[in-house]
Scaffold this motif. Structure first.
Motif, PDB file in Angstrom:
ATOM      1  N   THR A   1       7.411   2.882   1.145  1.00  0.00           N
ATOM      2  CA  THR A   1       6.993   2.337   2.518  1.00  0.00           C
ATOM      3  C   THR A   1       7.764   0.945   2.821  1.00  0.00           C
ATOM      4  OG1 THR A   1       4.670   2.724   1.591  1.00  0.00           O
ATOM      5  CG2 THR A   1       4.705   1.226   3.354  1.00  0.00           C
ATOM      6  N   ILE A   2       8.191   1.073   4.118  1.00  0.00           N
ATOM      7  CA  ILE A   2       8.775   0.116   4.859  1.00  0.00           C
ATOM      8  C   ILE A   2       8.210  -1.157   5.159  1.00  0.00           C
ATOM      9  CG2 ILE A   2      10.329  -0.198   6.879  1.00  0.00           C
ATOM     10  CD1 ILE A   2      11.501   1.680   4.449  1.00  0.00           C
ATOM     11  N   GLY A   3       8.837  -2.195   4.956  1.00  0.00           N
ATOM     12  CA  GLY A   3       8.210  -3.341   5.321  1.00  0.00           C
ATOM     13  C   GLY A   3       8.512  -3.858   7.036  1.00  0.00           C
ATOM     14  N   GLY A   4       7.931  -5.114   7.146  1.00  0.00           N
ATOM     15  CA  GLY A   4       8.109  -5.674   8.520  1.00  0.00           C
ATOM     16  C   GLY A   4       9.620  -5.874   8.741  1.00  0.00           C
TER      17      GLY A   4
ATOM     18  N   PRO B   1       8.102  -2.294  12.007  1.00  0.00           N
ATOM     19  CA  PRO B   1       8.588  -1.825  10.704  1.00  0.00           C
ATOM     20  C   PRO B   1      10.211  -2.177  10.967  1.00  0.00           C
ATOM     21  CG  PRO B   1       7.187  -0.142  11.458  1.00  0.00           C
ATOM     22  CD  PRO B   1       7.298  -1.153  12.633  1.00  0.00           C
ATOM     23  N   ASP B   2      10.715  -2.206   9.832  1.00  0.00           N
ATOM     24  CA  ASP B   2      12.018  -2.603   9.802  1.00  0.00           C
ATOM     25  C   ASP B   2      13.053  -1.413   9.937  1.00  0.00           C
ATOM     26  OD1 ASP B   2      14.854  -3.385   8.723  1.00  0.00           O
ATOM     27  OD2 ASP B   2      14.006  -5.069   8.430  1.00  0.00           O
ATOM     28  N   GLN B   3      13.845  -1.178  11.201  1.00  0.00           N
ATOM     29  CA  GLN B   3      14.545  -0.019  11.176  1.00  0.00           C
ATOM     30  C   GLN B   3      15.642  -0.092  10.219  1.00  0.00           C
ATOM     31  OE1 GLN B   3      17.296  -1.104  14.387  1.00  0.00           O
ATOM     32  NE2 GLN B   3      17.594   0.901  15.206  1.00  0.00           N
ATOM     33  N   ILE B   4      16.304  -1.112   9.830  1.00  0.00           N
ATOM     34  CA  ILE B   4      17.459  -0.925   9.049  1.00  0.00           C
ATOM     35  C   ILE B   4      17.114  -0.696   7.512  1.00  0.00           C
ATOM     36  CG2 ILE B   4      19.403  -1.935   8.040  1.00  0.00           C
ATOM     37  CD1 ILE B   4      19.457  -1.378  11.163  1.00  0.00           C
TER      38      ILE B   4
ATOM     39  N   ILE C   1       9.483   8.524   3.893  1.00  0.00           N
ATOM     40  CA  ILE C   1       9.613   7.038   4.317  1.00  0.00           C
ATOM     41  C   ILE C   1       8.673   6.835   5.102  1.00  0.00           C
ATOM     42  CG2 ILE C   1      11.214   5.353   4.942  1.00  0.00           C
ATOM     43  CD1 ILE C   1      13.589   7.634   4.032  1.00  0.00           C
ATOM     44  N   LYS C   2       7.769   5.882   4.647  1.00  0.00           N
ATOM     45  CA  LYS C   2       6.518   5.749   5.465  1.00  0.00           C
ATOM     46  C   LYS C   2       6.655   4.387   6.202  1.00  0.00           C
ATOM     47  CE  LYS C   2       2.688   7.426   2.795  1.00  0.00           C
ATOM     48  NZ  LYS C   2       2.060   7.475   1.568  1.00  0.00           N
ATOM     49  N   ASN C   3       5.414   4.342   7.102  1.00  0.00           N
ATOM     50  CA  ASN C   3       5.569   3.042   8.036  1.00  0.00           C
ATOM     51  C   ASN C   3       6.937   2.792   8.672  1.00  0.00           C
ATOM     52  OD1 ASN C   3       4.583   0.687   9.430  1.00  0.00           O
ATOM     53  ND2 ASN C   3       5.208  -0.717   7.810  1.00  0.00           N
TER      54      ASN C   3
ATOM     55  N   TYR D   1      16.000  -7.194   1.834  1.00  0.00           N
ATOM     56  CA  TYR D   1      15.339  -5.831   1.593  1.00  0.00           C
ATOM     57  C   TYR D   1      14.315  -6.473   0.574  1.00  0.00           C
ATOM     58  CZ  TYR D   1      18.935  -3.110   3.317  1.00  0.00           C
ATOM     59  OH  TYR D   1      19.847  -2.327   4.213  1.00  0.00           O
ATOM     60  N   GLU D   2      12.778  -6.422   0.963  1.00  0.00           N
ATOM     61  CA  GLU D   2      11.797  -6.726   0.007  1.00  0.00           C
ATOM     62  C   GLU D   2      11.467  -5.761  -1.039  1.00  0.00           C
ATOM     63  OE1 GLU D   2       8.223  -6.562   2.485  1.00  0.00           O
ATOM     64  OE2 GLU D   2       8.144  -4.377   2.212  1.00  0.00           O
TER      65      GLU D   2
END
Ligand code: UD1
Length: 428
Positions: free
Chosen positions: A17-20, A233-236, A254-256, A401-402
């Protein structure tokens, strides 16, 4: 000091899951300064650049309170300083957004020259040109490493950017949002995070139109109010996991994500032989056969993002032929190529161009992260390589990167963070 230790060669499979978005959040947080009331920001990424932004806000006098892991409440009403000190600004490039927001709110701002990733000269002449056009006075000379901008009244104007700059576009929006009259910003950058910052400002009562196109119209308003806003969400980060799926011949859901923001990355990965499937706010990337060689040229949005250049280059280093990578945005973004060579890559760099002769396999080696995205590329190379890779200077990677290790381990990677004793540590 810390390093990442990776046992490569595993096929990564599972969900992530992708973060902000980092580059949206580092602009939205300074933008809160412009509000006359508290703001609640959701989908905040858990990365060091964000904590530096919070420290800057606190140093200015704002109240910052984490509600949970991804939501922060910021009350800017107690801000009593307009100076961002060197100890904080040097840690983060985006500290320059406090110039625009403090100037826009208080008519005065003093910010130390920003730090951040070093990939060539990173001028801010277009930011300052914009502030000057709005009526601010900006000294011709930088004194004591500080940039100061002051204005009794900012007045809207027409501004044409000489280069397409993300930072200048956002900074000028921040300064102009409360200026008297209309600002027209031409040759503006169009990145998704520019639209996000404009949406946030509009949610506070601003009148900004055209964000996401190359002409942005800002009608100044006297007041901005508090609001609740969720960062995109973070594109990169999403693009990096897409590259990881392909490099490890894996299968990642790859979610969110916002698939539209990933189009240029999806197109390149498809050209390289990956299967990319969009499913609502998710994207699934699988790679079965050999990686096909291709050429990549970075461009401002909607072109291929320069912030994905090192990560995609790892795939090209492992492809079936010769690939040319051209970075038209930054002049010095190929320093990681030396590190890839240590792992067996065959590549030559000439200025803004790198030529990769694909090899069938990389082998683990001790390497370092030269900057945030170069560090992400080292992680991808380490995951794809046979054997053990150790990456130094991972503080760069943790700027953007979180929960990187946790997310990678959850899809089958053998990666851990190792604390290394400082050579200067006193022996007991
Ligand atoms: C932002 C991103 C960075 C990304 C870059 C390009 C943030 C915090 N960082 O950086 O990750 O790599 O966009 O997508 O959002 N330039 C000038 N004068 C200026 C400003 C820029 O000549 O006043 C030039 C730069 O040297 C560079 C190009 O314009 O060649 C693009 O820079 P810019 O878009 O401003 O990058 P940043 O906002 O610093």
């Amino acid at each position: 000091m810390s390093r990442y230790r990776i046992e490569g060669g595993r096929r990564l499979v599972g969900e992530v899951t992708i973060g902000g978005a980092k580059n949206a959040a580092v602009a939205v947080i300074p933008a809160v300064v412009l509000s006359d009331g508290p703001c609640r920001i959701e989908n905040i990424p858990n990365i060091s650049d964000i904590f530096v932004s919070f420290d800057i806000l606190k140093a200015l006098g704002a109240q910052v309170r984490m509600i949970n892991k991804t939501t922060v409440e910021i009350d800017p009403r107690t801000i009593c300083s307009h100076v961002v000190p060197h100890e904080l600004a040097r840690n983060m490039r985006a500290s320059y957004y406090f110039l625009g927001s403090l100037l826009g709110k208080f008519g005065t701002a003093k910010v130390s020259l920003p730090g951040g990733c070093n990939f060539g000269v990173r001028p801010i002449d277009q930011h300052l040109k914009g502030f000057t056009a709005l009526g601010a006075s900006v000294p011709a000379m930088i004194e004591n490493g500080m940039i100061e901008a002051t204005a009794t009244q900012l007045i809207g104007n027409s501004i044409y950017l000489d280069v397409v700059s993300v930072g200048a576009t956002i900074n000028i929006m921040l300064a102009a949002v409360k200026a008297r009259g209309i600002t027209i910003l031409e040759n503006a950058a169009k990145e998704p995070h520019i639209v996000d910052v404009a949406n946030f400002l509009n949610a506070m009562g601003a009148d900004i139109r055209g964000a996401g196109t190359d002409v942005i119209k800002i009608c100044g308003v006297p007041h901005l109010h508090g609001t609740t806003y969720s960062i995109i969400p973070d594109q990169i980060e999403a693009g990096t996991f897409m590259a990881i799926a392909a490099a490890t011949h894996g299968d990642l859901l790859i979610k969110n994500v916002i698939p539209k923001h990933l189009e240029s990355i999806s197109a390149k990965l498809t050209e390289m032989g990956a299967q990319v499937e969009e499913i609502d706010d998710m994207v699934r990337v699988t790679m079965d056969g050999p990686i096909k060689h291709c050429n990549v040229k970075t461009m401002p949005h909607p072109g291929f993002p320069t912030d994905m250049q090192p990560q995609i280059a790892v795939l090209l280093a492992l492809s079936d032929g010769t690939s040319i990578v051209t970075d038209t945005v930054w002049e010095n973004r190929f320093r990681y190529v030396d590190e890839l060579r240590r792992m067996g890559a065959q590549a030559q760099v000439n200025g803004k161009v790198a030529v990769f002769e694909g090899v069938p396999m990389l082998t683990g080696a001790p390497v370092k992260a030269y900057d945030l995205r170069a560090g992400a590329a080292m992680v991808i190379a380490g995951l794809a390589a046979q054997g053990i890779t150790e990456i130094d200077d991972v503080h760069y990677i943790e700027r953007g990167y979180e929960y990187f290790i946790e997310k990678l381990r959850a899809v089958g990677a053998e990666i851990r963070r190792v604390e290394i004793p400082s050579p200067f540590a006193r022996r007991a």
